[in-house]
Design a protein around this motif. Sequence first.
Motif, short mmCIF file in Angstrom:
data_model
loop_
_atom_site.label_atom_id
_atom_site.label_comp_id
_atom_site.label_asym_id
_atom_site.label_seq_id
_atom_site.Cartn_x
_atom_site.Cartn_y
_atom_site.Cartn_z
N GLY A 149 2.04 7.38 -33.09
CA GLY A 149 1.16 7.92 -32.11
C GLY A 149 1.93 8.92 -30.91
O GLY A 149 1.36 9.03 -30.13
N HIS A 150 3.19 9.12 -31.33
CA HIS A 150 3.96 9.87 -30.28
C HIS A 150 4.40 11.12 -30.99
O HIS A 150 4.91 11.25 -31.99
N ALA A 151 4.19 12.24 -30.38
CA ALA A 151 5.00 13.53 -30.74
C ALA A 151 4.84 14.45 -29.61
O ALA A 151 3.91 14.98 -29.04
N GLU A 152 6.34 14.84 -29.02
CA GLU A 152 6.39 15.38 -27.92
C GLU A 152 7.64 16.03 -27.92
O GLU A 152 8.73 15.99 -28.36
N ASN A 153 7.37 17.51 -27.09
CA ASN A 153 8.45 18.46 -27.12
C ASN A 153 9.26 18.75 -28.62
O ASN A 153 10.46 18.70 -28.77
N ARG A 154 8.40 18.98 -29.66
CA ARG A 154 9.03 19.13 -30.83
C ARG A 154 9.12 20.83 -31.28
O ARG A 154 8.26 21.53 -30.81
N GLU A 155 10.14 21.11 -31.57
CA GLU A 155 10.49 22.63 -31.82
C GLU A 155 10.34 22.96 -33.28
O GLU A 155 10.74 22.61 -34.04
N ILE A 156 9.21 23.81 -33.23
CA ILE A 156 8.65 24.10 -34.53
C ILE A 156 8.70 25.73 -34.47
O ILE A 156 8.20 26.28 -33.69
N TRP A 157 8.92 26.33 -35.85
CA TRP A 157 8.53 27.76 -35.99
C TRP A 157 7.10 27.80 -36.69
O TRP A 157 6.90 27.20 -37.75
N PHE A 158 6.49 28.85 -36.24
CA PHE A 158 5.08 29.08 -36.60
C PHE A 158 4.89 30.54 -37.20
O PHE A 158 5.66 31.23 -37.02
#
Length: 445
Positions: A147-156
């Motif tokens: 239940g945790h996802a914060e400040n993840r760097e992803i290329w869109f």
Amino acid sequence: MNTFGISGGLLVLIIGLAVIDYGFDPKVPYAYHAFYLGLAGIVMGGVIIWASSRRSQNPLLTQPYQPVSTKSLSPVESIKYRKLYEESPVMQRTVNIDGIILECNQKYAKSFGYPKNEIIGKSIFDFIAEQSIKEMRNTFESWKETGHAENREIWFKRRDGSTFPAILSANNMYDERGKLIGSNTAIRDISDVYEARRVLVEHERQKIQLEELQKMNLLKEEFYLSLSQECKLPLEPIKRYCESLNDPIAGNLNKEQLQAVKEIYDNTIRLERILDDISDVQKLVARKMTFNKEEFSVNEFMKSVVELGSPMMKEKKIEFVHATKEKSTLKSDKNRLKQVFDNLIQNAVDFVPQQGGKIEIGAKKEDDSITFYVKDNGMGISEKRKDSVFKKYYQVNLSLKRRYGGSGFGLVICRLIVENLQGKIWFESKEGEGTTFYFTIPLST
């Protein structure tokens, strides 16, 4: 929960109980039929109550997204939160635990280049760049477990195929039993951060290159200085032998031999001057040249310049004019100023005609400085070559055999000396009519 349905079911149930009570008395007419009719009413009422009290198994799939709150929202509050979602300055999307996009704001749709109706219902992985697919899958599975996802760097990936980096953070959504059912995800484009990072990396790379160039330049300057000094050493004995051979007492040479000795001596002097020019340029560029400033009379200084330049006029029988009437005094490096005049006069001598040549020198006070000049009636400088006059190794006419200098350093030495003395140097020239070089020196530097 359907309140109307439950109320109807209770009513049917109560009627059924009343009818079955009537059927319990065997003495009343149709008691048997009334009993079974009441029983059927009780069963029907129970079924209605049960059906009305059932809850939807997945509300996110059957109704549009609404902000989750622990209390009921008024219509005004609902509109307010919806507006905050739609008009958020960052991209917002709502997804279920299967990764299907249920809603998004206008910022999200615009950033990816799709209309909203082409985004809703799609998988979140349809909008992930190839290099971040694995990272996004790991992030999504981790979110479902923790239940945790914060400040993840992803290329869109946009509709046109272009990609951009972003920071992703998920705000969890739960049902009434506290079960995770989806998330509202905020996505912030960090392309500007990547651009700033790229600029910093490029700046650091250029800084390293500049340091390397400066080291190479320093080594080059040291090499030139060492080379000029070493090359001058064998010139001294050559000059002495030439002077000895020219002595009528010591030598007994015919006319042709004396001419050969003279040519050797003249070229030795010329080579010595080139080496001196190389050394001076390197010292001036590195600001290592020493300047000894003293106060002197401008008029007396110009007389010494006439004495310096007069021997150069003899071969071409050049008219040498001294037009100075200035009586001021100047505090500067007299010897370096003579070096400037020496280069400018030699340059003029090379380019005046073989007959009817004229060179004029002068000085006059203008404001808080003295303006010196050397004027000739030579070939002049073409427009296309004017920008190159003060550059290293440049000569106005490379095909012309020069009597004096010829290293290509003369005018650049003049510029560097004048600039080191806080002055300015420039020229005016018309092709076929001649050139005038001017330079100014502050009265006190």
